[in-house]
Design a protein around this motif. Structure first.
Motif, PDB file in Angstrom:
ATOM      1  N   CYS A 165     -21.971  38.074  47.692  1.00 46.47           N
ATOM      2  CA  CYS A 165     -22.722  39.028  48.512  1.00 46.47           C
ATOM      3  C   CYS A 165     -22.828  38.514  49.945  1.00 46.47           C
ATOM      4  O   CYS A 165     -22.937  37.322  50.179  1.00 46.47           O
ATOM      5  CB  CYS A 165     -24.117  39.205  47.909  1.00 46.47           C
ATOM      6  N   GLY A 176     -27.169  37.880  47.692  1.00 47.47           N
ATOM      7  CA  GLY A 176     -27.526  38.458  46.396  1.00 47.47           C
ATOM      8  C   GLY A 176     -28.544  39.573  46.505  1.00 47.47           C
ATOM      9  O   GLY A 176     -29.588  39.536  45.859  1.00 47.47           O
ATOM     10  N   CYS A 177     -28.198  40.611  47.313  1.00 50.60           N
ATOM     11  CA  CYS A 177     -29.138  41.711  47.538  1.00 50.60           C
ATOM     12  C   CYS A 177     -29.348  42.549  46.277  1.00 50.60           C
ATOM     13  O   CYS A 177     -30.372  43.178  46.092  1.00 50.60           O
ATOM     14  CB  CYS A 177     -28.645  42.602  48.681  1.00 50.60           C
ATOM     15  N   GLY A 178     -28.335  42.559  45.399  1.00 50.32           N
ATOM     16  CA  GLY A 178     -28.445  43.332  44.173  1.00 50.32           C
ATOM     17  C   GLY A 178     -28.003  44.780  44.323  1.00 50.32           C
ATOM     18  O   GLY A 178     -27.949  45.519  43.344  1.00 50.32           O
ATOM     19  N   GLU A 179     -27.696  45.184  45.560  1.00 47.74           N
ATOM     20  CA  GLU A 179     -27.398  46.592  45.782  1.00 47.74           C
ATOM     21  C   GLU A 179     -26.015  46.870  46.352  1.00 47.74           C
ATOM     22  O   GLU A 179     -25.472  47.958  46.170  1.00 47.74           O
ATOM     23  CB  GLU A 179     -28.460  47.204  46.711  1.00 47.74           C
ATOM     24  N   CYS A 180     -25.429  45.877  47.040  1.00 48.09           N
ATOM     25  CA  CYS A 180     -24.143  46.139  47.689  1.00 48.09           C
ATOM     26  C   CYS A 180     -23.027  46.213  46.647  1.00 48.09           C
ATOM     27  O   CYS A 180     -23.225  45.894  45.472  1.00 48.09           O
ATOM     28  CB  CYS A 180     -23.842  45.045  48.715  1.00 48.09           C
ATOM     29  N   CYS A 192     -22.369  42.769  44.819  1.00 50.87           N
ATOM     30  CA  CYS A 192     -23.379  42.475  43.801  1.00 50.87           C
ATOM     31  C   CYS A 192     -23.163  43.326  42.561  1.00 50.87           C
ATOM     32  O   CYS A 192     -23.142  42.828  41.433  1.00 50.87           O
ATOM     33  CB  CYS A 192     -24.785  42.721  44.342  1.00 50.87           C
TER      34      CYS A 192
HETATM   35 ZN    ZN Z   1     -25.341  42.106  47.637  1.00 50.58          ZN
END
Ligand code: ZN
Length: 386
Positions: free
Chosen positions: A57, A61-65, A68
């Motif tokens: 990422c 580690g945004c979890g949304e891109c 990820c």
């Molecule tokens: Zn991300």
């Protein structure tokens, strides 16, 4: 640092590990080889996958891109995740994986190889992996996972070449939070399954979401009440083993059939002329080898399931012991409080302890390859008599 929604939110009760990993993803203390270790159910592979996402990422580690999401979903081109129980992890396959892991990452970040259950690699495969870990390509990261319950199972040399990340057993409160937030359970139920799972996140979620798993747990916890004579002991032993076999049987049926079909296709059907009989012999050997490994995997699944039941049963007597002493410790099986109190009324502390010992002995015997049926029958008679 990652706030809500970050990839490390997947980890339950691991704030220290989260801190180390998110710093490493931003370059602080990053290294090519990591060993994720911790008790079963603590989230070793979850941590490794989350870390892989954070490394790919642009934002730690945004979890949304896209990066990820593809890592978490298992489709990122630069992240390979292997589980030795997938059967195909001999030394040749490990060499192939290592070659692939040496390619330049398409994303410009890292080429990542995650090996779950690294303790289950064959010796030759582990040695091949060790060589790669010792001389890693510039943009390659190896993330290995192994349980901490038996440290001897991962070679000291591999350990010494890796940064070791130890996950702790997540506290029941953190697991209950997860069941409420993720699976929508009400608080009471969430707390019950979190306690019953004894720190095993996967087990807690299984109890929360799988009615069959709840029935099996319930049956196991009825055993103490049912042991009224020798005949009942043998019946209970047979039923416990059959339940473990039934639970395990479904685990790999489809995968095993698919593997067999894939191998048949790869080997081709028949052939004539020169070399055909030699090829046929080779095919038969390959098929036999596959069947052997599938059988090993099924046996392990049965043992895991049986061991789970034994852990539940031991906790029943532990709860009874605590109730007998009036100890102020939270019960592991809160829903069984009445039954455990009744057991405490009937049995002395000594005899409860002997029952717990009998269960531990049974687990050890099975681990040492005593036939489960023999070990469980011996245990049941002790649970009835001692
Ligand atoms: Zn991300």
């Amino acid at each position: 640092m990652n706030g809500a929604g970050g990839v490390f939110d997947e980890l339950v009760g691991q704030s220290e590990a989260q801190r180390v990993l998110s710093e490493a993803a931003r370059g602080l203390g990053m290294t090519h080889a990591w060993l994720f270790t911790g008790p079963p159910g603590s989230g070793r592979s979850t941590a490794a996958v989350a870390f892989a996402a954070a490394l790919q990422c642009d934002d730690g580690g945004c979890g949304e891109c896209h990066s990820c999401r593809t890592v978490l979903g298992g489709t990122h081109p630069d992240v390979t995740r292997v589980i030795p129980e997938g059967l195909s992890l001999g030394v040749d396959q490990v060499r192939t994986l290592i070659l692939e892991a040496g390619r330049a990452p398409t994303s410009g970040h890292w080429q990542i190889l995650i090996v779950e259950d690294a303790d289950r690699l064959t010796e030759a495969a582990a040695n091949a992996l060790l060589k790669a870990v010792e001389e890693p390509p510039a943009r390659t990261a190896f993330l290995l996972c192994a349980p901490s319950t038996n440290p001897a199972e991962v070679s000291v040399t591999i350990r010494s070449r890796c940064r070791v990340l130890v996950l702790r057993q997540p506290p029941p409160g953190a697991i209950a939070e997860l069941l409420v937030a993720r699976d929508g359970l009400d608080r009471r139920e969430a707390e019950l399954y979190a306690a019953a799972a004894q720190g095993h996140v996967g087990r807690a979620r299984r109890l929360a979401t799988d009615a069959d798993a709840r029935v099996r747990r319930h049956d196991v916890l009825q055993i103490p009440r049912r042991l009224t004579g020798l005949g009942a002991c043998f019946t209970a032993a047979v039923e416990l083993i059959e339940a473990a076999e039934a639970e395990a049987a479904g685990t790999y049926t489809e995968r095993s059939a698919a593997e067999k079909e894939a191998l048949e296709t790869a080997l081709g059907k028949g052939g004539t002329g020169k070399g055909a009989s030699k090829a046929a012999r080779g095919s038969a050997a390959a098929m036999k080898e596959l069947e052997k490994r599938q059988k090993t995997r099924d046996t392990r699944a049965q043992r895991d399931s049986l061991d789970r039941a034994l852990v539940d049963l031991a906790a029943f007597y532990r709860d009874a012991l605590a109730a007998g002493f009036g100890a102020r410790v939270p019960p592991i099986h809160p829903d069984m409080a009445e039954t455990t109190r009744a057991a405490a009324g009937k049995l002395s502390a000594e005899s409860l302890l002997r029952r717990i010992d009998a269960i531990l002995e049974c687990r050890k015997a099975i681990e040492a390859n005593v036939r489960p049926r023999i070990a469980v029958e011996a245990m049941m008679t002790k649970l009835w008599q001692v």
